[in-house]
Write a protein that holds these residues in place. Sequence first.
Motif, short mmCIF file in Angstrom:
data_model
loop_
_atom_site.label_atom_id
_atom_site.label_comp_id
_atom_site.label_asym_id
_atom_site.label_seq_id
_atom_site.Cartn_x
_atom_site.Cartn_y
_atom_site.Cartn_z
N ALA B 25 0.73 -1.23 -0.09
CA ALA B 25 -0.01 -0.13 0.08
C ALA B 25 0.73 1.27 -0.05
CB ALA B 25 -0.93 -0.20 1.45
N LYS B 26 2.16 1.09 0.73
CA LYS B 26 2.73 2.67 0.93
C LYS B 26 4.00 2.57 0.16
CE LYS B 26 0.65 3.43 5.28
NZ LYS B 26 0.86 4.50 6.63
N GLY B 27 4.38 1.53 -0.26
CA GLY B 27 5.66 1.32 -0.94
C GLY B 27 6.83 1.27 0.12
N TYR B 28 8.10 1.01 -0.26
CA TYR B 28 9.30 0.89 0.86
C TYR B 28 9.61 1.87 1.48
CZ TYR B 28 13.72 -0.38 2.56
OH TYR B 28 14.74 -0.54 3.43
N GLU B 29 9.90 3.02 1.04
CA GLU B 29 10.09 4.25 1.61
C GLU B 29 8.77 4.67 2.41
OE1 GLU B 29 11.87 6.94 -0.73
OE2 GLU B 29 10.38 7.08 -2.46
#
Lengths: 203, 203
Positions: B25-29
Motif C-alpha cells: 500500500a505504501k511502498g518501501y520508503e
Amino acid sequence: MSDRGRPRSFDRAAALHRAMEVFWAKGYEGASLSDLTAAMGINSPSLYVAFGSKEALFLEATDLYTRSEGTDIWSTLEEAPTARLAIEGFLTETAKAYSQTDRPQGCLIALGALHQDSTQGLICQDLRRRRAENQTALETRLKRAVAEGELPADFDCQAAATFFATVQHGMSIQARDGATHAALMATVAGAMAAWTTMAGARA
Amino acid sequence: MSDRGRPRSFDRAAALHRAMEVFWAKGYEGASLSDLTAAMGINSPSLYVAFGSKEALFLEATDLYTRSEGTDIWSTLEEAPTARLAIEGFLTETAKAYSQTDRPQGCLIALGALHQDSTQGLICQDLRRRRAENQTALETRLKRAVAEGELPADFDCQAAATFFATVQHGMSIQARDGATHAALMATVAGAMAAWTTMAGARA
DNA sequence: GTATTTATGTATCGATCGCTACATAAAGGA
DNA sequence: TCCTTTATGTAGCGATCGATACATAAATAC
C-alpha cells in the motif's frame, strides 16, 4: 508593492527548475529538504520564503514540468493531421522524451507520488488530476476524429484513450528500468498495432 | 538447535503477510517501522529478531507476494493452450487482481520502489530483477508458440514481450488511480487488439 | 537621515526515522 | 536446580525529517 524589501539573491525560475529535477528523480517523499536546497543552491529559509513549503514547491514544480517537458508530447497530439498520426506522434515523442539521458527517465506526473499518504494527499490528488487530464486530452482528440469522419461512429474513444494512456504510464516504469529508446519504440509499435485493429474493426 | 530458547509468541507467516500489505500500500520508503510493527502486532525488537531489518523484511515480503498474489496471473500464462489465450489470460487475471478492493490496488513489484536511492539500491535492484523475470517469462511463452508453429517464425517475441509487460505496468498505475475492473479490461482489449495485428501480419 | 519591508545565514526546533541496549521472561539441556 | 539460549517490552539511541526563530543585510518609502 512587492518590490520593496531586500531583493532575492537567486534566480527563482532556475531554482524551481532544479527542484523539479530533484522531485523528478526521487519522487515527492524521496526528495528531502537537504536534497532540494543543495540542488537549488539556497538555504531552507530562502526556500520557504520563495515557495512556501515542500508541498507548494512540488505543486509548482509539476506545473513547470507540464509546461516545459510536456509540450512536445502534447502539442503533437493536437497538431497532427489525423488521429492515427496524433497517437503515433504522441507515443513517439513519449519514447524520445523518456529515454533522454541528460534528465531523469520516465514521467514526473506518472511516478512522482504513487502511494497515497495522510501527509501527501494533496500531492497524489494533484498528480491524479493531471493524469486524468492527459487521458481526457487523448479522448478529446479521438472524438474529434470521429466527428471528422476519420474514425467510425461506434469507435470507443474512452476505451482507446484509457488504453493509450495506460501504455504511456507503463512506458514510465519501463524507462525507469533503463529501457533504451529502441525498447520504448517496441512498445509504441505494439500500441500502434492495436490502433490498426481498433480503427479497422466494425461492430 | 533452533528450537531452543523462548519460543516466538506471534505467527511469523501472518506477520509477514501483514508487512507485505503495508509495503504494497505504501511502498518501501513510505512504510515506516511504526506502520509495520502496528500492522504486524509486534514491537520493533521482535521484528528485527525475526526478519533482520526493514530491507530484509521487504525482500521477504516481495518474495511472499510473488508466491501468493502472482500465481493466478503467471500460472495462466503457462497453462493456456495457445499463446493468444496465454496473453489474454495473463492480462485478464491482471485486471481482476489489480481491481480487487480488499487489498491494495496495483502491483507491489511494479510500484514498491521506483526511485533509486543510495539507501535502497538493493530494493530497487531486486524489484527490477523481478520485473525483468516477468518480461522474460512472457518472451519465453511467445518463443514456445513460435517453436510450436502457432506464431510465424519472424514474430518478434522480444518486442511483443516488452509491449505486454509495459501494458501490465501501466495497469498498476491505472489501478492506483482507482480504475474499475471494466476500465482495466478496456486496456486488456486494446492490448489484444495489438495481438490481432501482430500475429496476423507477415514480413 | 529613519522607518519599514523583505531576504539571507546560522542555528536550531520538535517529530519521526530505522534501529538497538538492556533487563526480564520463557523455553530446553545438563 | 542452574545454565544457556532465544524472545519480548520498555525505553531511548543518533540521525534525519520538514520547518522556523532570530539577528542581520539590503532594498524602498518617507
